[in-house]
Each structure stands twice: as C-alpha cells, then as structure tokens.
Design an enzyme around this catalytic site. Sequence first.
Site, mmCIF file in Angstrom:
data_model
loop_
_atom_site.group_PDB
_atom_site.id
_atom_site.type_symbol
_atom_site.label_atom_id
_atom_site.label_comp_id
_atom_site.label_asym_id
_atom_site.label_seq_id
_atom_site.Cartn_x
_atom_site.Cartn_y
_atom_site.Cartn_z
ATOM 1 N N GLY A 108 -5.792 2.574 6.733
ATOM 2 C CA GLY A 108 -5.041 3.360 5.024
ATOM 3 C C GLY A 108 -5.488 2.978 3.877
ATOM 4 C CB CYS A 109 -4.656 2.834 0.742
ATOM 5 S SG CYS A 109 -5.199 2.534 -1.142
ATOM 6 N N GLY A 110 -5.246 0.224 0.655
ATOM 7 C CA GLY A 110 -4.973 -1.424 0.473
ATOM 8 C C GLY A 110 -6.001 -2.352 1.206
ATOM 9 C CB ILE A 177 -2.565 0.871 -3.007
ATOM 10 C CG1 ILE A 177 -2.518 -1.185 -2.490
ATOM 11 C CG2 ILE A 177 -2.204 0.504 -5.208
ATOM 12 C CD1 ILE A 177 -3.547 -1.213 -3.103
ATOM 13 N N GLY A 178 -0.838 0.743 0.247
ATOM 14 C CA GLY A 178 -1.359 0.822 1.382
ATOM 15 C C GLY A 178 0.044 1.587 2.073
#
Length: 464
Positions: A108-110, A177-178
């Site tokens: 995932g993002c982050g 963000i995550g």
Amino acid sequence: MSRLPGDDAKGGGAPPVLRYDGCRLAPVRHLPVREVPVALTVNGIALATLIASPHDQHFLVAGFLRMQGLIRSAADLLTLSVCDDLGSASVRIRGDVPDRITPTITSGCGAGISFHVPASGGRQVQHPSAGPSVSPESLFSAMDALARASEAYRGSGGIHSAGAWDGERLLLFAEDIGRHNTIDRIAGQALLGGIDLAGRILVSSGRVSSEMAAKAGSLGISVIASRTSPTDLAVRICGELGITLVGYVRGRRFNVYTHPTRIAATAAERIPGVTGVILAGGSSGRMRSDKALLPYQGGRFIEAIHRRMAELFDEVIVSTGETARYDFLPCRRVTDLYPGMGALGGIHAALRASESEKIFVVACDMPHLAPDLIRHLCSLIDEVDVVVPEGEGGIEPLHAVYRKGVLPAVEDALRNGQCRVVSFFDRVRILRVSLAEVERFDPCLRAFRNINTPEEYYRFRDGE
C-alpha cells in the site's frame, strides 16, 4: 520547442497540475497529498521511520506500537511526544524493546513498515455467529458516513480513510496516505480513548490487504467493509479468523467474501403454513466426503442453504441420520425413523416432525435456491398432495412440496423396502410443474444444480 508550465524550477513552488479535458491540457488547482517521515525512537532505540500523513501522529504511533505487540494498554505508554518540525517521535514504554526484530515492508501507499505482520495462525477465532447481525442498510450507512467524514479524500485524492462503526455512528475515523496506517490510527485512538472495538465494523476506502485483515482480527473486529476489493490472502485470513469480509460497497450493492451469516438481509414475508426441510447426511460415496460440509461462500454448503431457507420459512428442519454432525446450525435436527432408506426416509422423518401441514424439501447440495420458484411451488399445494417441478432430466422430487397426508403411503413404501422417493407417487395426488413453467421463475434452472464428485465441485466452485 516551448516549455510546459513548471518546467523551469527557478520559479519555486509546486508546478501547476495539467488536466486533459478531452481537447487540450489546461492548468488546474490541485495540491498533492502530503507525506512526511516520522523517525520513531522507543526507549532510546531508533525503531523505525514511519511514512505517513502529517496529522494526529500520536494516534499513529500509539496504534503502530499496539499492532506490533510492544504495548497492550494505554498504561504501557509512559511518555509519547511528537515533534512535527523535526519529523520525530519519542516514546518510553513499560518493558524492553526486543533485541532482534526484522522489519517487513507492508503493501500500500505510504511505504508501510512492520516488525510483526500478524497472521491468522494462533489468533483467537471468532465464531461466525459472534457479534451482532449486520443489515445491508447498516453497511451502506457506514460507507456513507465514511465518505462524509473524508473531506481530504474527496478534496485532493490519494488519501485513504477508515472508520469504526457501531451500527449507528462512526465511533472513530482516520485518514492517511497508507491503508495500513489508517488501521494503526484507529487502533491508537481506541487505545488512548478506552474504546473496545470487539464486534465493531471496520469500514475502509481502500483495498483490504492481508495485514489490514489480520490487524482487524487482533482488534476483535467482526466485519470489514470496503469500497473496493480484498486480496486473496485477506480473504483467507478473514475466513480463518471468523471475520465477515465485504467488498465493493457501492451504490446499493456489495460482495460478501467470507462468513455471510452475519449479514441479515431484510427478508420478504415468509411462506405461511410450510416448513422448510434440508435433507442431509447421505452417503456422498462419489464425493468421498459429506457434501453438506464442503466450503462454499466463506462457510459450508448447508449453511448457505439454511440461510436462504430461514428467509423463506418460519420453521426450518434438517433431516439427517447424524444430528450431531450439523449441531452448528441454529435449527431443529431430526433423525430418520427408517435408517438407511435414503432421501425417502428423510422426507418421512421431516413430515412426522414438522409443525406445519406442508413441507418444502431441498437436498443439501443444492445451494442456488430460487425464492420466487419456491413460493410458486408452495402456492400450488392446496388441492394436491405433492407438487414436483420438472427439470431438464425429468422431475425433481428433492426440490418439491409434500403434504402430511402422504405419510401412510410413504410408510407403506418404506416398510416394503422401497426407498426411491417416487415409489409412492402412484398412490397420491401429484401435480407436475412443467419445465416451461419452471423456467419462468428460474430461466437457467440453477435451482436444480448439484454436485456429486470432487471434479464437479471444483468446476462448480471456480465457476461462481
């Protein structure tokens, strides 16, 4: 060649964002989502650098430590300070930080990091009926509440959000963000706020990954609902932990991947004066295992059938030679009075035990019940003794309606050693519902589909 706006870095600041509108590129106002590094020190040891959104980082830090098993309660946090200017967090906890810990980069993002990505093994498994039932309306309301709370998510894009829903309101809300960071933030808020998340619903805007599913399980979450899909490993973990996993909650629809028994769909009016009967416990010789217990839709075949039957009938009975095998079902189980006589023995036992004058019978390996067809069949029983539909291969006596008045004829057949269901049909009033009439309610005849061999099961399961 002319330069695009923002090519010259000397002007300072972020370059404008260009959006294609179908004809040309034009600048628009759109601020990128912020992400910041947070250097985390625990008991003087540099533990990790968390990449996250810049707000409410004390929740993130507390939740991260909780999810890694370094703290169990707010009392384990002796001090917690976050310096936004320096991008650092310093924590003192009860006990020591383990000497050997191996970091894992999570999905995932982050750029998420974990020292202990929880797995399903060894964790407490929830019984699929644990926690309150959840209506579809509650899931839709939870997702709507999450959307309303997600101003940053709607405003600039790229921010994930999550919330803890108690059936009426969002108890907690977090964005980052995550995706995994949102779960840590929820865990931190709950820890510091003294909120028990056992039995709650976790709603998420992003894809449900394996670490999110496992973390939710460690928090006692009963249902996870997302606007998008889960990963296959998340499905497996939720299945093993007893968590109901729901995806693609959009508009008025969603998918249920595991343990659907918690979803209490609003039932139409039940069919009066008829008992629903599930015939179970046959030899399953070609399958080499009990077909009723085969995995299906996050549970077992017979659970899927019982759930649909309970929506149609006030009383549901399982007729079987081994009642203890199905003691996980919340209904009466009756034993054959003529053991070893197959389905006819099961129909006889159900007729004797039924509190209603009529029964609708279905085999335990027919999960695709068609409610409209069943209602139609039950509506035709008033002037006859048996209503039996026709399929492509002939009549379907294991998807039919029977009246108690057939009991003498059934008992005569059983005493004479006749165990075929149709063996008594010539002595009672039969109404055959034609194939053309059946197809009005079930055009693909899915209601009559069953499985008899492992090969058929795998084809059937994979074709869903």
